[in-house]
Structure formats: C-alpha cells, structure tokens
Motif scaffolding. Structure first.
Motif, short mmCIF file in Angstrom:
data_model
loop_
_atom_site.label_atom_id
_atom_site.label_comp_id
_atom_site.label_asym_id
_atom_site.label_seq_id
_atom_site.Cartn_x
_atom_site.Cartn_y
_atom_site.Cartn_z
N ASP A 85 64.97 29.21 43.98
CA ASP A 85 63.60 29.68 44.24
C ASP A 85 62.71 28.55 44.75
O ASP A 85 61.92 28.73 45.66
N ALA A 86 62.87 27.38 44.15
CA ALA A 86 62.05 26.23 44.55
C ALA A 86 62.38 25.81 45.98
O ALA A 86 61.49 25.47 46.76
N LEU A 127 72.41 25.67 32.78
CA LEU A 127 72.70 25.38 34.17
C LEU A 127 72.51 26.59 35.09
O LEU A 127 71.91 26.48 36.15
N ASP A 128 73.00 27.76 34.69
CA ASP A 128 72.88 28.94 35.54
C ASP A 128 71.42 29.32 35.77
O ASP A 128 71.00 29.59 36.91
N SER A 129 70.62 29.29 34.71
CA SER A 129 69.18 29.60 34.85
C SER A 129 68.49 28.55 35.71
O SER A 129 67.64 28.87 36.54
N ALA A 130 68.86 27.30 35.52
CA ALA A 130 68.26 26.21 36.29
C ALA A 130 68.61 26.32 37.77
O ALA A 130 67.77 26.03 38.63
N TYR A 167 58.01 18.77 41.48
CA TYR A 167 57.81 20.21 41.50
C TYR A 167 58.92 20.93 40.73
O TYR A 167 58.65 21.82 39.92
N LEU A 168 60.16 20.54 40.96
CA LEU A 168 61.28 21.18 40.29
C LEU A 168 61.21 20.98 38.78
O LEU A 168 61.43 21.92 38.01
N LYS A 169 60.89 19.77 38.35
CA LYS A 169 60.77 19.51 36.92
C LYS A 169 59.67 20.37 36.30
O LYS A 169 59.84 20.91 35.20
N HIS A 170 58.58 20.54 37.01
CA HIS A 170 57.48 21.39 36.54
C HIS A 170 57.95 22.84 36.39
O HIS A 170 57.71 23.48 35.36
N GLU A 195 59.82 27.39 32.58
CA GLU A 195 60.81 28.38 32.13
C GLU A 195 61.52 27.95 30.84
O GLU A 195 62.49 28.57 30.44
N GLY A 196 61.04 26.88 30.22
CA GLY A 196 61.59 26.45 28.95
C GLY A 196 62.84 25.60 29.06
O GLY A 196 63.55 25.42 28.06
#
Length: 74
Positions: free
Chosen positions: A64-65, A55-58, A15-18, A23-24
């Motif tokens: 959220d996940a 990293l910050d965006s991830a 799910y996280l990878k998806h 989000e690019g």
C-alpha cells in the motif's frame, strides 16, 4: 525477525515505519548507524525488520505504501 525491505530512501523508511506503527506493528531498523557513518551518501541501504508472525500483514502495508508514492514523470 524477518526483513521487510532494504532501501536507502530515508523519507520512505520514515513513512513506512509510521504506517506500520499505525497498524500495531513495531518495525526495527537495522544499519541506520552504518549508513550515517558512511557519510549519508545513500550507498548503504537500511533494513526494516518485523516480527516473523507480522510479516504477511507488514507486506500488505508495504505494498500500500509503495502504491501511494507519486509516479515519476516521463
């Protein structure tokens, strides 16, 4: 590359990878082969890595996940 998360939950990893790809952000999964070789007992966690500059965006996507998971019943 920086480590985003280390877990042995294959469903959450998928799910996280998806979500990251949506989000690019291209995630890189480490230790998946080692985890399979050990018999899929879930002993060895897999690591999800992302580029340093993402990293910050991830981390926001990871938060959220985690928040979208169904809480356990008491």
């Amino acid at each position: 590359m920086k480590e985003l998360i280390r877990t042995n939950d294959p469903v959450f990893i998928s799910y996280l990878k998806h979500r990251l790809r949506e989000e690019g952000i291209e995630p890189f999964e480490l230790d998946s082969h080692t985890s399979i070789v050990e018999g899929s007992l879930g002993i060895l966690p897999r690591r999800i890595m992302v580029a340093d500059e993402e990293l910050d965006s991830a981390r926001k996507i990871l938060d959220d996940a985690k928040g979208s998971e169904i809480p356990e019943r008491e």
